[in-house]
Scaffold this active site. Structure first.
Site, PDB file in Angstrom:
ATOM      1  N   SER A  95       0.852  -1.105  -0.070  1.00  0.00           N
ATOM      2  CA  SER A  95       0.088  -0.146   0.239  1.00  0.00           C
ATOM      3  C   SER A  95       0.796   1.355   0.119  1.00  0.00           C
ATOM      4  O   SER A  95       2.101   1.464  -0.582  1.00  0.00           O
ATOM      5  CB  SER A  95      -0.918   0.160   1.253  1.00  0.00           C
ATOM      6  OG  SER A  95      -1.886   1.177   0.928  1.00  0.00           O
ATOM      7  N   LYS A 130      -5.554   3.197  -2.742  1.00  0.00           N
ATOM      8  CA  LYS A 130      -4.464   2.423  -1.818  1.00  0.00           C
ATOM      9  C   LYS A 130      -5.401   2.308  -0.552  1.00  0.00           C
ATOM     10  O   LYS A 130      -5.558   1.423   0.221  1.00  0.00           O
ATOM     11  CB  LYS A 130      -3.364   3.274  -1.508  1.00  0.00           C
ATOM     12  CG  LYS A 130      -2.162   3.246  -2.611  1.00  0.00           C
ATOM     13  CD  LYS A 130      -2.010   1.817  -2.644  1.00  0.00           C
ATOM     14  CE  LYS A 130      -0.728   1.617  -3.859  1.00  0.00           C
ATOM     15  NZ  LYS A 130      -0.379   0.331  -4.253  1.00  0.00           N
ATOM     16  N   TYR A 154      -4.606   7.603  -6.385  1.00  0.00           N
ATOM     17  CA  TYR A 154      -3.807   6.887  -5.611  1.00  0.00           C
ATOM     18  C   TYR A 154      -4.303   6.794  -4.315  1.00  0.00           C
ATOM     19  O   TYR A 154      -4.220   5.640  -3.898  1.00  0.00           O
ATOM     20  CB  TYR A 154      -2.350   7.689  -5.745  1.00  0.00           C
ATOM     21  CG  TYR A 154      -1.212   6.778  -5.110  1.00  0.00           C
ATOM     22  CD1 TYR A 154      -0.848   5.442  -5.711  1.00  0.00           C
ATOM     23  CD2 TYR A 154      -0.400   7.088  -4.060  1.00  0.00           C
ATOM     24  CE1 TYR A 154       0.132   4.778  -5.192  1.00  0.00           C
ATOM     25  CE2 TYR A 154       0.342   6.229  -3.540  1.00  0.00           C
ATOM     26  CZ  TYR A 154       0.927   5.296  -4.047  1.00  0.00           C
ATOM     27  OH  TYR A 154       1.733   4.232  -3.537  1.00  0.00           O
TER      28      TYR A 154
END
Length: 252
Positions: free
Chosen positions: A141, A161, A157
């Site tokens: 992650s 994650k 992003y």
């Protein structure tokens, strides 16, 4: 605790953290199927693993697609048999830029790489791990999940994650007491090609404070190496703990 005799599947193994993880797994005695989209980078990783006395099989595939996932699963099964350790490292930071100006297809594409691929591979491999009473899934992650507002221009992003971590912890709870562990790994600020790309081309894609942070991290030499991060990840793989968010900075 070592991984001698175990088989591993590592995505995003062509460079950076994935390559370093592959080399570290080999040092622990694991045989690995290594996945990346770029064949030349993947062959170099295999060469480095073999130089250390390890065994690695390259699989060139795009895990963001169903066909790519199937190719990985078929290739790993044919070359190594059952997979004991799955390290979902493949990921993308793209697209970058103001969220309101984001191309929706590219935003969805980030989920295909960062969320769909780890989930699809896990769903395919976990049932056999459970039958055998032992398995390890590690999803790579990012620290952005702890501070999602910290990096302007990283909306895709941050969202992907966060979704990956929620998926990981939920799956870990489902598999409790099966012998199969599922954990998150936050690799820290690593000197990777992604970091270099943002420093070189990201000035007009991310906000000024974020861009300055990436530049200063490099100039002040606060980034860690891919090998340092990989060492922290691989050392945790044999452990029985599950449902954890591991961080490269945490002591083992």
């Amino acid at each position: 605790m070592t991984l001698s005799g175990r088989t591993a599947l590592v995505t995003g193994a062509g460079r950076g953290i994935g390559r370093a993880v592959a080399i570290r797994l080999a040092a622990q005695g694991a045989r690995s199927a290594l996945v990346a989209r770029t064949a030349e980078e993947l062959q170099e990783t295999v060469r480095l693993v073999e130089r250390e006395g390890g065994t690695a099989v390259p699989i060139t595939a795009d895990v963001s697609t169903e066909d790519g996932v199937r190719a990985v699963l078929d290739g790993a099964a044919e070359a190594l048999g059952a997979v004991d350790v799955l390290v979902n490292n493949a990921g993308t930071v793209q697209p970058l830029g103001p969220a309101a100006e984001m191309d929706l297809e590219r935003w969805i594409g980030a989920f295909a790489v960062n969320v769909f691929a780890p989930a699809a591979l896990s769903f395919a491999l976990v049932p056999d791990m459970v039958k055998r009473g032992w398995g390890r899934v590690v999803n790579v992650s990012s620290g952005i999940v702890a501070h999602p507002a910290a990096l302007g221009g990283f909306n895709a992003y941050a969202a992907t994650k966060a979704a990956l971590e929620a998926h990981t912890l939920n799956l870990a709870a489902e598999l409790k007491d099966t012998g199969v562990t599922v954990n998150v790994y936050r690799p820290g600020s690593v000197d990777t090609a992604m970091q270099a790309w943002i420093r070189e081309r990201g000035e007009n894609l991310v906000d000024a404070a974020t861009y300055a942070r990436f530049r200063s991290s490099y100039e002040n030499r606060t980034l860690i190496t891919a090998d340092d991060s990989a060492a922290s990840l691989v050392a945790r793989v044999p452990l029985p703990e599950t449902g954890c968010v591991w961080d490269a900075s945490d002591r083992i």
